[in-house]
Design an enzyme around this catalytic site. Sequence first.
Site, PDB file in Angstrom:
ATOM      1  N   CYS A 167       0.888  -1.225  -0.051  1.00  0.00           N
ATOM      2  CA  CYS A 167       0.016   0.031   0.006  1.00  0.00           C
ATOM      3  C   CYS A 167       0.878   1.138   0.083  1.00  0.00           C
ATOM      4  O   CYS A 167       0.327   2.285  -0.527  1.00  0.00           O
ATOM      5  CB  CYS A 167      -0.989   0.104   1.217  1.00  0.00           C
ATOM      6  SG  CYS A 167      -1.969  -1.569   1.326  1.00  0.00           S
ATOM      7  N   HIS A 185      -3.331   7.037   2.313  1.00  0.00           N
ATOM      8  CA  HIS A 185      -3.700   5.604   1.754  1.00  0.00           C
ATOM      9  C   HIS A 185      -5.127   5.597   2.407  1.00  0.00           C
ATOM     10  O   HIS A 185      -5.187   5.770   3.595  1.00  0.00           O
ATOM     11  CB  HIS A 185      -2.773   4.776   2.299  1.00  0.00           C
ATOM     12  CG  HIS A 185      -3.273   3.243   1.949  1.00  0.00           C
ATOM     13  ND1 HIS A 185      -3.854   3.008   0.858  1.00  0.00           N
ATOM     14  CD2 HIS A 185      -3.279   2.192   2.930  1.00  0.00           C
ATOM     15  CE1 HIS A 185      -4.131   1.628   1.174  1.00  0.00           C
ATOM     16  NE2 HIS A 185      -3.815   1.280   2.340  1.00  0.00           N
ATOM     17  N   ASN A 187     -10.154  -0.185   0.408  1.00  0.00           N
ATOM     18  CA  ASN A 187      -8.705  -0.187   0.378  1.00  0.00           C
ATOM     19  C   ASN A 187      -8.184  -0.524  -1.325  1.00  0.00           C
ATOM     20  O   ASN A 187      -8.453  -1.824  -1.633  1.00  0.00           O
ATOM     21  CB  ASN A 187      -8.286  -1.122   1.511  1.00  0.00           C
ATOM     22  CG  ASN A 187      -6.841  -1.034   1.501  1.00  0.00           C
ATOM     23  OD1 ASN A 187      -6.075  -0.772   0.316  1.00  0.00           O
ATOM     24  ND2 ASN A 187      -6.391  -1.403   2.644  1.00  0.00           N
TER      25      ASN A 187
END
Length: 327
Positions: A111, A254, A284
């Site tokens: 990520c 993020h 996500n």
Amino acid sequence: MMNCKMIGTGSYVPDFVLTNEMLEQLVDTNDEWIVKRTGIRERRIAKGMHTWELGLKAAERALEDAGVSVDEIDLIIVSTCTPDTYSPIEASVIQDKLGAKCAAMDVNTCCTGFINASDIADSYIKCGKAKTVLVVSAETLSRITDYTDRGTCVLFGDAAGAAVYTATEEADKGILSSYIAADGSGAEYLYMEALPLEEDPLHSDRTFDHTARFLKMQGAPVVRFTATAVPSAIDEALSRAGLTAADIDWVVPHQANLRILDVIAKKYNLPKEKIYVNLDRFGNTSSASIPLCMDEMRQKGLLHEGQTVVCTGFGGGLTYGAFVVRL
């Protein structure tokens, strides 16, 4: 020394929408439970699409937005933890599909990938090895998600985002500072085996686990880690830029969990309106989440010349980082 300026963004999300109500048919969960704990209401799924296809669409849109031709690209960096193949790399495939003639490389810091890829782009431009760099973050997390595990399947979606960076002589524009780090001691909190071992003569005593090909996460330790790591990364990036929280126009984090976004708001005494969120609509999307946000913000007219933006990421590894960019 030249600075590294962001001059264009692009993104792509698949058409298929996986809602919380649909997930109720797959696992023991419900919309209220998911929204309360994550803030996610729906996510996009790339049905029948390769990772490079998502990345290519985002790349083409970023180049168009920047007004840059493929002949001007010196380097393509693709961040992904869901490549279509180990070889060739995604960056080479996208390079070929674009018709570019330049260097290409993949980066996998999960990520945090867009942060690391942008740091590399910044380094190449500042040292004079490249003038224009295309960064693409593309993820098809649905391929590594166990849709029988309610703890993870509600979180992830597929998407791609891209940014074009170019050299500028403007000392007060572009990436002002960056900071990247890792803490491998927590690697087991978020992991997936690269190649599950089935029956073979070298590992005949090992029983094959059909879930080994799926991403596994221990949510609580990851949240505790990010609650410390993210502010640490932002603090360091701001310090290196000679700035404080008062100088921030936007934080683009993020998109993992609303709890983490609340931590950022409280730590820096920022109104929530200064922290961009699209988690509710896309979930996500790993390394694609930050450039996806940046492109949405540009399309909505939220980003303006002279603004100072802090981008921060965290993910498997465990990796984390941040950079400060002035538009």
